[in-house]
Design an enzyme around this catalytic site. Structure first.
Site, PDB file in Angstrom:
ATOM      1  N   ASP A  18      12.033  27.116 -38.380  1.00  0.00           N
ATOM      2  CA  ASP A  18      11.439  26.956 -37.055  1.00  0.00           C
ATOM      3  C   ASP A  18      10.608  25.676 -37.056  1.00  0.00           C
ATOM      4  OD1 ASP A  18      10.738  27.490 -34.473  1.00  0.00           O
ATOM      5  OD2 ASP A  18       9.355  29.122 -34.934  1.00  0.00           O
ATOM      6  N   GLU A  89      16.661  23.288 -26.717  1.00  0.00           N
ATOM      7  CA  GLU A  89      16.196  24.017 -25.537  1.00  0.00           C
ATOM      8  C   GLU A  89      16.431  23.276 -24.229  1.00  0.00           C
ATOM      9  OE1 GLU A  89      12.682  27.126 -24.594  1.00  0.00           O
ATOM     10  OE2 GLU A  89      13.056  26.289 -26.571  1.00  0.00           O
ATOM     11  N   LYS A 125      19.206  26.808 -26.128  1.00  0.00           N
ATOM     12  CA  LYS A 125      18.093  27.749 -25.960  1.00  0.00           C
ATOM     13  C   LYS A 125      17.682  27.821 -24.492  1.00  0.00           C
ATOM     14  CE  LYS A 125      14.623  28.222 -28.962  1.00  0.00           C
ATOM     15  NZ  LYS A 125      13.514  27.830 -29.876  1.00  0.00           N
ATOM     16  N   THR A 149      15.585  32.793 -25.645  1.00  0.00           N
ATOM     17  CA  THR A 149      14.270  32.753 -26.275  1.00  0.00           C
ATOM     18  C   THR A 149      13.205  33.343 -25.347  1.00  0.00           C
ATOM     19  OG1 THR A 149      12.739  31.293 -27.446  1.00  0.00           O
ATOM     20  CG2 THR A 149      13.777  30.398 -25.458  1.00  0.00           C
ATOM     21  N   PHE A 171      10.358  37.677 -29.861  1.00  0.00           N
ATOM     22  CA  PHE A 171       9.130  37.170 -30.453  1.00  0.00           C
ATOM     23  C   PHE A 171       8.319  38.304 -31.064  1.00  0.00           C
ATOM     24  CE2 PHE A 171       8.321  32.684 -28.742  1.00  0.00           C
ATOM     25  CZ  PHE A 171       9.672  32.414 -28.683  1.00  0.00           C
TER      26      PHE A 171
END
Length: 309
Positions: A18, A89, A125, A149, A171
């Protein structure tokens, strides 16, 4: 010497970095890597990426286009170091616009093609809004694989499975953050961690109902959360926590197990059901909105920085 916890984890879970830091990716040798606007903005300030920053600005006067180019150029460097995929993203400002999200995703895939990166090496994403999930459903039908996400609720997870998305990023740490604020005196560690419980529930539901969507736990606050999710399909972990796992040589126990029991799939969630269930989940509603806002802040900081080059 016995195996490190990182090595043990890799034997049961695909580990994803990440970070946008190429040196960290080379060091920890993850399966995949994932970036977001915050990580791209952070990377753009590092000395080793100034060449890519200058290249982005030289090619695109529009800061938005330069930001897209930089994200893809960074992804191109990262994908050389991982055997799997890079997640890039879509602009978070498009989170509630299905058509604009679809168009932006196509543009990102086209930009990757200019670097000779095949679509199967990229995950797009997208925030797990209703519009984002429906955009992903269309993109998946075109062969563009998606990573949904900012996923905090079971309703989001169900809708993503219904849409046939390739991967979700539920998450963990941000869920814990919310509950710590609401319930400061509660023991929220280990198996009591509400973020861990959320991902475990989603993982078990997907396996029991034979969904192909990959579950990739994300947003960790400590290694204990990671250890409680050992056995999850994938986990995306920051360099600091990867280092902690690498330096720990105690035994790691598998926690999540696909027992191969199958149940009939439930009827797909309607938009009305999705919105109602989301509304009833205060944590998910607040953290999704906050996550989108924060990504937008960093996207705008990145564009402002590029405009000043």
């Amino acid at each position: 010497m016995s195996q490190s916890k990182l090595e043990q984890l890799k034997s049961m879970t695909d580990v994803v970095a990440d970070t946008g830091d190429i040196e960290a990716i080379a060091k920890y040798q993850p399966q995949d890597a994932t970036t977001n606007p915050s990580l791209v903005y952070k990377a753009a300030q590092l000395e080793q990426y100034q060449g890519l920053v200058k290249e982005a600005v030289a090619k695109h006067q529009d800061p938005k286009q330069a930001a897209d180019y930089l994200a893809v150029a960074l992804g191109n460097e990262i994908v050389k170091l991982v055997p799997g995929r890079i997640s890039t993203e879509v602009d978070a400002r498009l989170s509630f616009d299905r058509e604009a999200t679809i168009n932006k995703a196509r543009q990102l895939i086209e930009q990757y093609a200019k670097f000779d990166v095949e679509p199967n090496r990229v995950l797009i994403k997208i925030a797990s809004t209703w519009e984002g999930i429906q955009a992903a459903k269309q993109l998946e039908s075109e062969g563009i694989q998606c990573n949904l996400t900012l996923l905090f609720s079971f309703a989001q997870a169900r809708a993503c499975a219904d849409a046939g998305v390739t991967l979700i990023s539920p998450f963990v740490g941000r869920i814990l953050d919310w509950y710590k604020q609401q319930q400061p005196d509660q023991d929220l560690s280990g198996a009591n961690d509400p973020g861990v419980q959320s991902v475990s529930r989603i993982y078990n539901y997907y396996k029991q109902h034979s969904y192909d969507t990959i579950v990739m736990g994300a947003s960790f606050r400590n290694t204990q959360e990671i250890e409680e999710l050992a056995g999850c399909d994938r986990l995306t972990i920051s360099p600091a926590l990867l280092e902690s796992l690498r330096n720990d040589h105690s035994a790691l126990e598998r926690r999540l197990i696909n027992d191969a029991s199958t149940q009939e799939k439930e009827a797909a969630l309607s938009e009305v059901q999705f919105r109602f269930e989301s509304n009833q989940d205060a944590m998910a509603t607040e953290k999704l909105a906050e996550g989108i806002r924060n990504f937008i802040i960093d996207q705008e900081k990145l564009e402002a920085m590029l405009a000043q080059q």
